[in-house]
Structure formats: structure tokens, C-alpha cells
Design an enzyme around this catalytic site. Structure first.
Site, short mmCIF file in Angstrom:
data_model
loop_
_atom_site.label_atom_id
_atom_site.label_comp_id
_atom_site.label_asym_id
_atom_site.label_seq_id
_atom_site.Cartn_x
_atom_site.Cartn_y
_atom_site.Cartn_z
N CYS A 1 17.66 -21.77 -7.04
CA CYS A 1 18.11 -20.51 -6.42
C CYS A 1 16.98 -19.93 -5.58
CB CYS A 1 18.52 -19.50 -7.49
SG CYS A 1 19.89 -20.03 -8.52
N CYS B 1 19.57 20.11 15.55
CA CYS B 1 20.29 19.41 16.62
C CYS B 1 20.40 17.93 16.31
CB CYS B 1 19.58 19.62 17.97
SG CYS B 1 17.93 18.90 18.00
N CYS C 1 17.15 16.12 16.08
CA CYS C 1 16.49 16.25 14.77
C CYS C 1 17.00 15.15 13.82
CB CYS C 1 16.78 17.61 14.15
SG CYS C 1 16.15 19.00 15.08
N ASP D 1 -22.92 -21.30 -19.52
CA ASP D 1 -24.12 -20.55 -19.16
C ASP D 1 -24.72 -20.01 -20.47
OD1 ASP D 1 -25.98 -19.03 -17.56
OD2 ASP D 1 -24.76 -17.28 -18.05
N ASP E 1 -20.91 -15.67 -16.73
CA ASP E 1 -20.66 -14.23 -16.69
C ASP E 1 -21.39 -13.50 -15.57
OD1 ASP E 1 -23.29 -14.46 -17.76
OD2 ASP E 1 -23.07 -12.48 -18.67
N ASP F 1 -23.63 -17.35 -11.54
CA ASP F 1 -22.70 -18.41 -11.97
C ASP F 1 -21.53 -18.58 -11.00
OD1 ASP F 1 -24.12 -18.84 -14.40
OD2 ASP F 1 -23.14 -17.08 -15.27
#
Length: 804
Positions: free
Chosen positions: A21, A85, A88, A497, A693, A697
Site C-alpha cells: 500500500c 468586502c 477581505c 573507547d 563518547d 571518537d
């Protein structure tokens, strides 16, 4: 109307229940002028489009609806103020039409009313009113219209409507089935079945025929096409036999009717869709839980000390907020007064509450325990950590796993192939079926159309991904896309690390040795380290916090080695031994012995020197996390080869590796060295995960096949990584690997059963067993099997939620 900037819009979709779909909708969107980008997300039930023309949104909605699918919109008629009007009226109409998320807008000047259709997830009447007010006009929004319908409420209403249709279809189909199977000879049996079947086909099952017709207009076909063809054929054939029975009896044949097939097929398919909707609702339970963590009201302390309860959407950065015991924290901020324990388990997966004191961060969605405190709001609305997590989870659940590409190709040709098989089946029965060839041909063609199920194929992958990503989020693992969840299963090498990953990332000075206790030199070292961004520099700054600073004349960072600065005619250096060697600064044997001893104790030595000699050394320690060694053992048991990379010295790296049980490690690694090491492992044919972290790294994280960032690390690392451990607990990584393996196993199970179901079911429905044992599959049973196939796939995906 062309716009100066591109608009990104999200269209909530209805009835887009499979990847097939989604493909039909995607193909429809690509032909619309003004749409720059488009992508349909089945799991999130939305289409993401980027437009450069405001008219493109209306065209997109009309196209999707013309294809037989729905777009969730709200249509309102509201009085306009200050119009004088017809000009507007035109201005108000243009202003409303230009509002992001508005599908259609028209103004009736005679009645002074605006009729507007809009996407409820993108805008509301208040936002439209704000835009119209910029032109000097206004809308009169009465109280009842302020209660904007939410998408959740709309989906609930749709589910309830489906439930009603299913209930009525079942009630009407049950007697038809009883008559058709057991009491065919009762008086007026055929007429009674016709009366009961007609409302099922034309009222309760009308959506199948409407959508099939829309598909046909666009030379496309989907599941509705198969249902409409099968039930339509059975119904029309039965009506013909009911009214023109003599056509058959004059030829010595019985005029059989098959109203029970049409009625029961529709009832079973509606039951299947109802169960499927319910099950799919459960797959998004994780995201609903996260959204439920956002409180509706907040207690704000005003500048005069007055407490005011306001709507959570009316909180701004800088507001002072009071949190009482047991309350949800509404936005991100920093504690100003008081302290308390806060339950952050819903974000981090960690069950132990965390003590929050002055100047510590608190996050939206976490629960205050027994204490009461005040905090200053820093991130509100879409900028909170919780909002980012919700957005990331939604994006991940909407992304496609690589295996889905093959499934999409199959789903794209599936329905036309099935229609072709049904036609071929009918022709073969007509030629080879003898006296009953026509009847058997029609029945077997109907069975083939009914039993074939592209929905099960389309749901196999996304439902498993949806549950897997949601389960990860519940346990503090933020997975950014389906590809990384699928690829994590294959990881056989992982790089860790050291600082902030294996260790706590909170280094502190444990020992210091000054050649002369000269405070002026301490001031120079403090001033040097204050300008450095290295985490070890922060440890020295905290250690010397009572010492005054001086103004340095020049400062320079030496990558991978340390820092240097100039004060007057003298140069000063702070860093590792390699920095001192580069500038030929002599290290005494006494200081070297002290440094070696510290290295053996897993401490990092920072050397401070001038042009000629060493002035001091600092021993810095970063404690290994309590769970690191256990996590590393678990990763080894999963068959993953582990490597530790650090910019630290050889001795410290060796000591940390020994403490945690890591055999392979590299010391003195610069950021580019880490990325090169990742590439070297990849060249050996390994699937590499990188865990880090820090900013240093980020290059290695971007290079790795699977990148994992620690949530308490740098924003850059988290932006680059495709997976984030919010709590920074290394034990979550083996959990993530196991989750990946379970998710991929579930996808494979789903695909296997979806494929095998069709491979076995279609030939049986075509009558392949008839020459062997005279067995023909009843179309009613085919309908039940088809309905259950989708439900079984979604249910199998839900099993992931309860796996350990």
C-alpha cells in the site's frame, strides 16, 4: 502558490496497512508538481513530504484519497471577524491557505465564514487564527471548538467503527453459513441467504469495492482488489443462479448459490483487520508510554513568588518550576533550590533513583520521588531530551530494514500475479474440469483470490522493527534506524573507547608531585588547563580551584600530546611524555620512577614543564565502571572480538585492560588512528561496532558498521552514532546485540511463514489436490486463513516484547 522556503509536512494516513500500500501511495506522490521529497512510513501511519508549493499539499491529499486510502484531516467552519468586502474574503482565504498544514481553505463572504481543512498533527485553529490576525482579521473560536481532536482519538473512532462493522457482518454471516452448509434444502433458503448477504456485501463491505475501483482507475491493485473480485464474483454468480436457475436446470445441471462464501469471506476479513489493528496498536505501545510521560500542567513560580499552574505548552526557557513529591518533571532544566531522588528509569532503563542536588540536570518525563525542589527550565517543548527520544524512536520505527527492499519488490507484483493465477485456474478448470468445470473454476478462482495475502508479507518486517525499537527505548537504548538494528546481529568485532565508555569519564587528581611548591607555577598550570577542552584538564582545574589564574600571552593545543602556552619570555607545556620529548625537555629518573609507579596503578600522568625542566607531575585516575568487566564478559560470550583503543599511555591502557579482561588494546591512539583501525578490521571481513563518547571518537563512529554512543558523552558523538546508550552503562550493549538477534530472527520467522503460507495456500486453493483425493478448498476457509495470516505475523512480532 510557490513558497520561498521548503516545507516539511507529515500526512497521517488511513488504511495504508502494508508496504505494498505504501508503495502505491509513494508512486502517486512522485507525479505531483511541487513535491521535492516524499516517503511513506507504514509503522507511523504517515507520509513525509517536502513541498515548495502550498498547492502541493491539497494535491497530495486528493491523490492519496483517489488511490483508495485516507488522510486524517479535520474540517471546521468558523465565523470571521473584521471582514468588510469581497476583497477581505480573498485575503483571509489566502492567509489561511498559506498556513503550514492547511489542506483547503475557502471563505464565504455572504455568511462570513471560513471553511478550513487541515492536518491535526501539523496545525490547529489557534495557529490558523494567529496567521489570519497578522492580516488584521480574526476568527471567532467558541469554547467547544478548542477541544481539538487528536490523532489518537481519530484512530480510536476508526477502530470503533471497524468493530461495529465487524460485529454486524459476523451476526449476518453466521446464519448464512449455517443455511449454506447444513440446511440448504429448507424452503426459501436461497432467498433468505441473498437477503442477509446483500447488506454485508454492499453496506459492511462497501469499502473493499470503493477502494478497488479507485485502484483500477489508476491501473493499480491491492488487497481490496482481491477481496472485491472474489466476493463480487461469488455474489454475482449466486444472484444469477437465484434468478435464472432455469439456465442450468435446462442443461441438466444444478443451480448452486454461494452467498455463504461472499458473506463469510467479508466477515472473516473484517475480523482479521480488527485483530490486526488491535495488535498493531500494541506494537506502538512503547511510543505511547513515552508520550504519556509528558505532564499536562506545570507549577511555575513567578517573579513575585506566586505559584501558578499553567499548561505544559506555555512553559518557556528560564521559567522557575516547582516539582512536588510524586510529580512528573515537565521539561529539562537545572536544579536551583532543594534536592530529591529522581526516577529516571523511563529514559535510562536504570531502576535505581538518582539524587539531584543544586546545579544538577533534570529531564522531562522523569519522576520526582519524596523531596521537593525548584529548577530553572532550559529545554522546553520539542527541545527536551524526552521529545528527542520520541522523535528518534518514531523515525526509527518508520525506517526500513535492508531486507524490506526485497519484500517491497515482491509485494509490488504480488497482486497482479495472483489475479493472473486466478484467471489461469478458471481457464484450466473450464477446459479440463468436465461437467462441473465452470462451477469448480469459479470457486477455485475465488479461493485463489481470497487466500493470497500480500499484507502478511508487508507486515513481516516493519512490525518486528517497531517492537524491537520500542523495546530498546524502554530499556534506555535509543536506536536511530532499522538498518543498525538489523546489522547489529552480524557484529563480530567491537572497539571500545576507554575514557567515559569503560571508565566513568570523571577523572580526578589522586596524586601530585611538585619539584618546588611555587604557587605562581600552579597559577600558570591552572591557566593553561582552563583553556583546554580535554577531560583530564578539567580534573586539574578542579584540583587547583583555590589558586588564582594569570593572563597567558599565547596558547596552542598540540593534538594527541597536550598543550603549550607563552607567558613573557617563557614557554610552558602540559601533556604526556611525548610532548616533552618533542621539545627535548629532560625528565629526571626520580620523576620517571614516580610516573612509572602511577602507570602501574592505572593512573595517567600529566607532565608540566617550562623550556628547560619538569616543574610538576599530576597522577589522574578514572575509575572503571562497576558494570564494565561484567559487560565485557557477556560480549565475549556472544562471540564478539573486543578491542580497547585509547589516547592514554601504554601502562594505563594495559592496567585497565587487565582489570576488565580485555586482551587486545592499543594505546596512544589519535582520532584518525581509531578510524584507520576500524577500516583495517573491516578489510579483514569483520562487521565492526564502535563504542565511544567523545568528540575524538566521532570519526571512528562514522566509519564503523554499527556506531554506539554513550548518552552522557558529547552531543557530536551522539549525533554521529546510530545507537545511543542513554545511561552510558556498558551492560546495555550486550542487551542491544541480543535484541538485534531476536528482532532479525522474528523477521525471518515472519517472512518464512508469510512466504510458505502463500506458496502452499495458493496451489491448494487452485485445486491441485483435486485429482489426488477430490479435495477443493472452501472459499470461506480460504478467507479465514487469509485473515489469520496477517494476525499471526503481527502476533509473532509482539512475542518480542516478552522475550528476555
Amino acid at each position: 502558490m510557490k513558497t520561498d522556503t521548503l516545507q516539511k509536512l507529515y500526512l497521517p494516513l488511513e488504511n495504508v496497512d502494508s508496504e505494498h500500500c505504501a508503495m502505491i501511495v509513494d508512486n502517486g506522490l512522485k507525479n505531483i508538481a511541487g513535491i521535492e521529497e516524499h516517503h511513506v512510513e507504514v509503522n507511523n501511519r504517515q507520509a513525509k513530504i517536502v513541498i515548495n508549493d502550498t498547492d502541493a499539499l491539497g494535491d497530495a491529499v486528493r491523490t492519496i484519497r483517489a488511490l483508495g486510502y485516507g488522510v486524517t484531516t479535520i474540517k471546521k467552519t468558523v465565523p470571521i471577524l473584521n471582514m468588510s468586502c469581497a476583497s477581505c474574503a480573498s485575503s483571509v482565504q489566502n492567509l489561511a491557505a498559506m498556513t503550514e498544514g492547511v489542506v483547503n481553505a475557502s471563505v464565504n463572504f455572504a455568511t462570513g465564514q471560513l471553511t478550513v481543512e487541515y492536518l491535526p498533527n501539523m496545525t490547529d485553529l489557534r495557529k490558523i487564527q494567529s496567521v489570519i490576525q497578522t492580516g488584521g482579521y480574526d476568527l471567532l473560536i467558541v469554547e467547544s471548538e478548542q477541544q481539538e481532536a487528536t490523532l489518537e482519538a481519530i484512530h480510536e473512532a476508526k477502530y470503533n467503527k471497524l468493530k461495529q462493522r465487524t460485529l454486524w457482518a459476523s451476526v449476518l454471516a453466521f446464519p448464512v453459513m449455517l443455511i449454506g452448509m447444513f440446511v440448504m434444502d429448507m424452503p426459501y433458503a436461497n432467498w433468505l441467504m441473498w437477503i442477509l448477504t446483500t447488506p454485508i456485501v454492499f453496506w459492511l463491505g462497501r469499502d473493499f469495492f470503493i477502494n478497488a475501483w479507485k485502484q483500477a482507475q489508476h491501473r493499480s491493485a491491492n488487497m481490496d482488489t482481491l477481496v472485491a473480485l472474489s466476493t463480487g464474483i461469488a455474489y454475482i454468480f449466486s444472484v444469477f443462479n437465484l434468478f435464472f436457475a432455469s439456465f442450468w436446470t435446462s442443461r441438466g445441471l444444478e443451480a448452486h448459490v454461494y452467498f455463504e462464501a461472499a458473506a463469510v469471506i467479508i466477515a472473516f476479513i473484517l475480523i482479521g483487520r480488527l485483530l490486526e489493528e488491535k495488535a498493531k496498536g500494541n506494537t506502538s505501545e512503547a511510543i505511547k508510554k513515552l508520550i504519556g510521560l509528558q505532564p499536562k500542567t506545570v507549577t511555575v513560580i513567578r517573579s513575585d513568588g506566586r505559584e501558578e499552574i499553567v499548561d505544559a505548552m506555555e512553559v518557556y526557557a528560564g521559567d522557575l518550576i516547582l516539582v512536588k513529591p510524586g510529580e512528573l518533571i515537565p521539561v529539562d532544566g537545572v536544579v536551583l533550590h532543594g534536592n530529591s531522588y529522581v526516577d529516571e528509569s523511563m529514559l535510562t532503563g536504570e531502576s535505581v533513583p538518582v539524587l539531584k542536588n543544586k546545579d544538577e540536570k533534570v529531564f522531562a518525563g522523569t519522576i520526582n520521588q519524596k523531596g521537593s525542589f525548584q529548577f530553572v527550565a532550559t529545554n522546553v517543548g520539542k527541545e527536551t531530551m524526552l521529545a528527542h527520544i520520541i522523535k528518534t524512536v518514531q523515525d526509527a520505527q518508520g525506517s526500513k530494514a535492508p531486507v524490506q527492499k526485497l519484500v517491497d519488490k515482491i509485494a509490488g507484483v504480488f497482486v497482479p500475479i495472483v489475479i493472473g493465477i486466478a484467471i489461469l485456474t478458471f481457464i484450466l478448470w473450464l477446459i479440463l474440469g468436465g461437467q462441473n468445470g465452470l462451477v469448480h473454476g469459479l470457486l477455485t478462482a475465488v479461493s485463489v483470490l481470497v487466500i493470497a495475502c500480500p499484507c502478511a508479507l508487508g507486515l513481516a518486517t516493519p512490525t518486528a522493527i517497531m517492537v524491537g525499537v520500542g523495546k530498546g527505548a524502554e530499556n534506555g537504548i535509543l536506536i536511530k534506524d532499522a538498518e543498525s538494528l538489523e546489522l547489529s546481529k552480524k557484529v563480530n568485532a567491537m572497539i571500545l573507547d576507554k575514557t567515559g565508555t569503560i571508565t566513568e569519564g570523571k577523572p580526578h587528581v589522586t596524586e601530585s608531585h611538585w619539584v618546588d611548591n611555587d604557587e605562581s607555577k600552579m597559577s600558570i598550570l591552572l591557566s593553561l588547563e582552563k583553556q583546554s577542552e580535554h577531560p583530564l584538564a578539567e580534573a586539574i582545574v578542579q584540583h587547583l580551584d583555590n589558586v588564582p589564574t594569570v593572563q597567558l600571552d599565547a596558547f596552542e593545543s598540540v593534538i594527541g600530546k597536550g598543550i603549550k602556552a607563552t607567558l613573557g619570555n617563557q614557554q610552558y607545556f602540559a601533556g604526556n611524555a611525548a610532548l616533552l620529548n618533542e621539545y627535548h625537555i629532560e625528565i629526571s629518573s626520580e620523576l620517571k620512577a614516580i610516573a612509572d609507579k602511577w602507570t602501574d596503578e592505572a593512573r595517567t600522568t600529566i607532565w608540566f614543564a617550562d623550556n628547560k625542566k619538569v616543574l610538576a607531575i599530576m597522577g589522574i585516575s578514572d575509575k572503571v565502571k562497576d558494570t564494565s568487566a561484567e559487560a565485557i564478559q557477556e560480549l565475549k560470550q556472544l562471540g564478539i572480538e573486543l578491542y580497547m583503543l585509547t589516547g592514554d599511555n601504554e601502562g594505563t591502557a594495559k592496567a585497565i585492560a587487565a582489570q576488565t579482561g580485555i586482551v587486545n588494546y592499543r594505546a596512544g591512539m589519535l582520532p584518525q588512528n581509531k578510524a584507520d583501525f576500524v577500516k583495517s578490521l573491516q578489510k579483514e571481513g569483520k562487521i565492526v561496532a564502535m563504542v565511544g563518547d567523545g568528540i575524538n571518537d566521532s570519526t571512528a563512529l562514522a566509519t564503523a558498521d554499527v556506531s554506539i554512543a554513550m548518552g552522557k558523552g558529547s552531543d557530536i558523538a551522539m549525533d554521529v552514532a546510530r545507537m545511543t546508550i542513554i545511561s552510558s552503562d556498558l551492560k546495555k550493549i550486550p542487551y542491544a546485540i541480543k535484541l538485534s538477534r531476536q528482532t532479525v530472527a522474528t523477521i525471518r520467522q515472519n517472512l518464512f511463514w508469510a512466504f510458505i503460507y502463500n506458496v502452499i495456500g495458493i496451489p491448494i486453493a487452485a485445486g491441485i489436490l483435486y485429482p489426488v483425493n477430490g479435495f477443493l478448498l472452501n472459499p470461506m476457509i480460504a478467507g479465514a486463513a487469509m485473515a489469520m495470516s496477517s494476525v499471526s505475523v503481527v502476533s509473532n512480532s509482539l512475542r518480542l516484547k516478552w522475550k528476555k
